[in-house]
Design a protein around this motif. Structure first.
Motif, short mmCIF file in Angstrom:
data_model
loop_
_atom_site.label_atom_id
_atom_site.label_comp_id
_atom_site.label_asym_id
_atom_site.label_seq_id
_atom_site.Cartn_x
_atom_site.Cartn_y
_atom_site.Cartn_z
N LYS A 1 0.88 -1.17 0.00
CA LYS A 1 0.00 0.00 0.00
C LYS A 1 0.92 1.22 0.00
O LYS A 1 1.99 1.20 0.62
N LEU A 2 0.48 2.26 -0.69
CA LEU A 2 1.29 3.47 -0.75
C LEU A 2 0.68 4.53 0.14
O LEU A 2 -0.51 4.82 0.04
N ILE A 3 1.51 5.09 0.98
CA ILE A 3 1.02 6.19 1.82
C ILE A 3 1.80 7.43 1.39
O ILE A 3 3.03 7.48 1.54
N HIS B 1 -2.80 14.11 7.44
CA HIS B 1 -2.81 13.10 6.40
C HIS B 1 -2.67 13.65 4.98
O HIS B 1 -3.58 14.26 4.44
N GLY B 2 -1.50 13.50 4.40
CA GLY B 2 -1.30 13.86 2.99
C GLY B 2 -1.07 15.34 2.73
O GLY B 2 -0.69 15.72 1.63
N ASN B 3 -1.29 16.20 3.72
CA ASN B 3 -1.13 17.64 3.47
C ASN B 3 0.28 18.11 3.77
O ASN B 3 1.04 17.44 4.44
N ASP B 4 0.58 19.32 3.29
CA ASP B 4 1.85 19.93 3.64
C ASP B 4 1.77 20.50 5.05
O ASP B 4 0.68 20.77 5.55
N GLY B 5 2.91 20.69 5.66
CA GLY B 5 2.94 21.30 6.99
C GLY B 5 4.08 22.29 7.04
O GLY B 5 4.87 22.39 6.09
N LEU B 6 4.14 23.03 8.12
CA LEU B 6 5.12 24.11 8.18
C LEU B 6 6.12 23.84 9.28
O LEU B 6 5.76 23.37 10.35
N PHE B 7 7.38 24.13 9.01
CA PHE B 7 8.33 24.17 10.12
C PHE B 7 8.73 25.61 10.35
O PHE B 7 9.22 26.29 9.45
N SER B 8 8.50 26.12 11.56
CA SER B 8 9.10 27.39 11.93
C SER B 8 9.51 27.25 13.39
O SER B 8 8.92 26.47 14.13
N TYR B 9 10.55 27.97 13.75
CA TYR B 9 11.03 27.87 15.13
C TYR B 9 9.94 28.31 16.09
O TYR B 9 9.76 27.76 17.18
N GLU B 10 9.16 29.29 15.65
CA GLU B 10 8.08 29.82 16.48
C GLU B 10 7.06 28.72 16.82
O GLU B 10 6.67 28.53 17.97
N ARG B 11 6.65 28.00 15.77
CA ARG B 11 5.67 26.93 15.99
C ARG B 11 6.27 25.80 16.80
O ARG B 11 5.61 25.18 17.62
N PHE B 12 7.53 25.54 16.52
CA PHE B 12 8.19 24.47 17.25
C PHE B 12 8.18 24.78 18.75
O PHE B 12 7.80 23.95 19.58
N VAL B 13 8.55 26.01 19.08
CA VAL B 13 8.62 26.38 20.50
C VAL B 13 7.22 26.38 21.12
O VAL B 13 7.02 25.95 22.26
N ARG C 1 -3.83 3.71 10.12
CA ARG C 1 -3.87 4.21 8.73
C ARG C 1 -2.94 5.41 8.54
O ARG C 1 -3.14 6.25 7.69
N PHE C 2 -1.93 5.47 9.38
CA PHE C 2 -0.86 6.46 9.26
C PHE C 2 -1.34 7.90 9.51
O PHE C 2 -0.67 8.85 9.14
N SER C 3 -2.52 8.04 10.13
CA SER C 3 -2.96 9.41 10.47
C SER C 3 -2.35 9.76 11.83
O SER C 3 -3.05 9.79 12.84
N LEU C 4 -1.05 10.02 11.82
CA LEU C 4 -0.37 10.20 13.10
C LEU C 4 -0.86 11.46 13.85
O LEU C 4 -1.13 11.38 15.04
N PRO C 5 -1.00 12.61 13.16
CA PRO C 5 -1.44 13.80 13.92
C PRO C 5 -2.80 13.60 14.57
O PRO C 5 -3.00 13.99 15.73
N ALA C 6 -3.72 12.95 13.87
CA ALA C 6 -5.05 12.74 14.44
C ALA C 6 -4.96 11.79 15.64
O ALA C 6 -5.62 12.00 16.67
N GLY C 7 -4.12 10.77 15.52
CA GLY C 7 -3.95 9.82 16.64
C GLY C 7 -3.34 10.51 17.85
O GLY C 7 -3.76 10.30 18.99
N ILE C 8 -2.34 11.36 17.59
CA ILE C 8 -1.69 12.07 18.70
C ILE C 8 -2.70 13.01 19.37
O ILE C 8 -2.76 13.12 20.59
N ALA C 9 -3.50 13.67 18.54
CA ALA C 9 -4.51 14.61 19.09
C ALA C 9 -5.45 13.86 20.04
O ALA C 9 -5.89 14.42 21.05
N LYS C 10 -5.75 12.61 19.74
CA LYS C 10 -6.63 11.83 20.64
C LYS C 10 -5.97 11.69 22.01
O LYS C 10 -6.62 11.83 23.04
N VAL C 11 -4.68 11.39 22.03
CA VAL C 11 -4.00 11.22 23.31
C VAL C 11 -4.06 12.52 24.10
O VAL C 11 -4.27 12.52 25.32
N TRP C 12 -3.93 13.62 23.37
CA TRP C 12 -3.97 14.90 24.09
C TRP C 12 -5.37 15.23 24.62
O TRP C 12 -5.48 16.00 25.56
N THR C 13 -6.40 14.64 24.07
CA THR C 13 -7.72 14.89 24.68
C THR C 13 -7.74 14.25 26.07
O THR C 13 -8.36 14.78 26.99
#
Ligand code: ME8
Length: 656
Positions: free
Chosen positions: A291-293, A337-349, A410-422
């Motif tokens: 399968k291709l992700i 999932h599949g979208n672009d994301g941003l790296f900035s030091y501001e967001r990182f911090v 299904r490799f939706s890591l951000p959504a899975g992580i968000a669940k833990v944070w709830t």
């Protein structure tokens, strides 16, 4: 909760070009795959996780020449450096393939001869527009303006050479049928549609050899040709498993008999994996098991980073300052999932301070210190539903575990992580609701306080297991702080109601120390100079100017002064200091800008992520309530209705 049995599972990253140092964008793929591999191990699967280096081709030959080294020595250096990086990032790969290794070259040569014998590869002449950087020929219709490469934008060269061709045309319909019959072959869905329409627009046979350079695998029966890099590179997924060798046991186990084969690739290399690779396999009679992700890119504010542009961010710079886990967390959390994301030091911090230092780190330190203070370090036993919140917490835990598994599988890591944070957020709220420091003042509240402390410890234990594929250093610390000596449980046995037996232990230092944004920006020397402030009302979207029936007539020259473009909103959040404003990150072509707009009453930030909207890009940058805004989103407004103007054209398209 899904109950799993031990299944063979094969996870691969792309193999990275040895043309330069691996940056945070490439590290994203490797870290995300590592998280996925660790998750699958936690599910009880038998995982084989592969990464490696793509070492052949003209670009690498040229880079070696520039460095005054032979290609062999050059790629050796890059491979060692990359292996060291993966070791430092705690990548848990089971093998590391280099395409210059004999075990690989032998398999490639064998595959090539096999396809030649079966007439799936034939000798012909090729003439076409070739991009040296991407090592790809492009058809006339694919070329950009002035015959530029549609992928990297560089000038292509017309090259004619004798070459071997792979019969893509012969397999076109078979591939279309395969993709249509296997709807989860390419994820996410939207990428599948792009691939299908590319195939349906008509494939041409692919030139799969080169005579114009030497640094590659020679064709066994005609060694003046070297095998085209993509054929060479894609084969790594099988050569590692011993396909075509004397010992094919791993090939049988992790490929033929596995229904969990995952190739994770960036969107830029999806086509090679979704078209050439399955056709090669079909030609060889190898089952198309994978399968291709496809994931998006990590962008920086000035666009896409690249090894050659010298604008890249390197993960070890961040690891050296913040430790490993924050970097793994940020990358795993950043690309929806599949979208672009941003790296900035501001967001990182921001992520580091909010999610890790505050939400998780503080929860742990507060919980441990309360258990020490009120119960001498002993975590009370579970008493059922004591406070009015306990039942809800138990139910939430169950949902979070199952939704986390569903998303991660299904490799939706951000959504899975968000669940833990709830769950983590729920625990922090539970402290506010129950105020344990007040309960502790009155002995008659003993049972209630016991229950509160138990629930907090239990949420931390469960969250610790769930974050363990990501926070590889913090997760064991959380277990140790809760006095748990046994190994992490597998996910199938993870449920609410654990009996703690050990004493809690305070950490010698906070799990994540809070940092100050200004100091961090200064450290990374980011250009955070504030631009000249312009009053709020000069921003048309947030303006409250009286409306005129019609504005005065302008000439075409006046209008032409505006640079209007299509932009894709890749992130949006509420303005920290203004309820009516959203602060969005908008990708315009290769550039990402922050734009503040007065649309918070009409849209939730999540709703607009992914929209392609019309943007005025040459508006003077202004600071709006402390947030820089560089551009303006166009909206249609009538009475109390407002709508963002959208376009289906690619981001960066100009509007005339
Ligand atoms: O393409 N954000 O190698 P490569 C996210 N050798 N991912 C990024 C990225 C970014 N900013 N920049 C690059 C190759 N990548 C071939 C692969 S596989 C048989 C051969 C990702 O080193 C990119 O999308 O140029 C790709 O998936 C991977 O890094 C390797 O890129």
């Amino acid at each position: 909760m899904a109950v799993s049995s031990k299944k063979p599972c094969y996870v691969t990253t792309p193999i990275y070009y040895s043309s330069g140092k691996v940056h945070i964008g490439n590290s994203y793929t490797t870290i995300a795959c590592d998280v996925f591999a660790r998750f699958n191990r936690l599910m009880g699967h038998d995982v084989f996780f592969l990464t490696g280096m793509d070492e052949h081709g003209q670009k690498i030959e040229e880079a070696a020449q520039k460095a005054g080294l032979t290609p062999e020595v050059f790629v050796e250096g890059i491979a060692e450096e990359t292996k060291k990086l993966w070791h430092n990032l705690r990548i848990s790969n089971d093998d590391f393939i280099r395409t210059s290794e004999l075990r690989h070259t032998k398999v490639v040569q064998k595959m090539f001869e096999e396809m030649l014998k079966n007439d799936d590869i034939y000798l012909g002449t090729y003439s076409g527009n070739y991009c040296v950087s991407c090592e790809t020929y492009f058809t006339k219709t694919q070329l950009g303006e002035d015959q530029t490469c549609p992928d990297c934008g560089k000038q292509t060269k017309i090259i004619s050479e004798e070459g071997y061709f792979l019969r893509l045309t012969k397999y076109q319909q078979k591939l279309i049928d395969f993709i249509e019959q296997n709807p989860d072959f390419i994820q996410p869905e939207q990428r599948k549609n792009e691939v299908l329409s590319f195939i349906k627009s008509g494939l041409e046979d692919l030139c799969v050899s080169r005579t114009s350079f030497k640094w590659g695998i020679p064709v066994l029966s005609n060694p003046k040709h070297v095998v085209y890099v993509w054929i060479d590179a894609l084969s790594n997924y099988l050569s590692v498993l011993g396909y075509g060798s004397e010992n094919e046991s791993n090939y049988q186990k992790y490929w033929v008999n596995s229904d969990m084969v995952f190739h994770v690739v960036g969107k830029d290399i999806l086509r090679f994996h979704a078209v050439y690779w399955p056709i090669m396999l079909m030609a060889l009679g190898v089952p198309v098991k994978f399968k291709l992700i496809a994931h998006g890119w990590i962008l920086i504010k000035s666009g896409r980073m690249s090894k050659s542009r010298g604008n890249a961010v390197y993960p070890m710079d961040l690891v050296n300052r913040y430790g490993l886990d924050p970097v793994r967390y940020y990358l795993a959390k950043e690309l929806a999932h599949g979208n672009d994301g941003l790296f900035s030091y501001e967001r990182f911090v921001e992520r580091y301070n909010n999610d890790l230092a505050n939400d998780l780190g503080n929860l742990l330190s507060r919980t441990i210190s309360m258990i020490q203070k009120y119960r001498n370090g002993i975590i009370p036993s579970y008493q059922g539903f004591v406070t009015p919140y306990d039942q809800g917490i138990k139910e939430l835990t169950k949902t979070v575990i199952s939704e986390y598994i569903e998303n991660f599988a299904r490799f939706s890591l951000p959504a899975g992580i968000a669940k833990v944070w709830t769950l983590i957020d729920r625990a922090n709220k539970y402290i506010d609701e129950t105020e344990p420091w007040k309960l502790a003042k009155d002995e008659s509240n003993k049972a209630v306080l016991d229950s509160v402390l138990y629930h907090l410890a239990e949420i931390l234990r469960i969250s610790g297991v769930l974050v363990s594929p990501i926070l590889v250093e913090a997760a064991p610390k959380i277990q140790a702080a809760l006095g748990i000596k046994e190994p992490m449980p597998q996910l199938e046995s993870l449920e609410f109601g654990y009996t703690f037996t050990g004493l809690v232990e305070s950490l010698s230092e906070p799990l994540f120390k809070r940092v100050k944004l200004e100091e961090e920006l200064a450290y990374f020397n980011e250009d955070n100079q504030e631009n000249e402030t312009t009053p709020l009302k000069e921003q048309a979207i947030v303006t409250e100017e009286p409306k005129e029936e019609h504005k005065p007539i302008v000439t075409i020259d006046d209008f032409a002064k505006l640079d209007l473009r299509v932009g894709e909103i890749i992130d949006s959040k509420k303005h920290p200091n203004a309820t009516k404003l959203l602060v969005s990150q908008v990708k315009i072509g290769e550039e990402v800008r922050q734009i503040v707009s007065g649309i918070a009453e009409y849209y939730q930030p999540e709703e607009i992520i992914g929209k392609k909207v019309l943007v005025v890009v040459n508006l003077k940058p202004v600071k709006i309530r402390g947030e820089m805004s560089n551009g303006m989103l166009l909206c249609a407004e009538e009475g109390d209705k407002l709508e963002l103007l959208e376009s289906k054209m690619p981001s960066g398209s100009s509007i005339k």
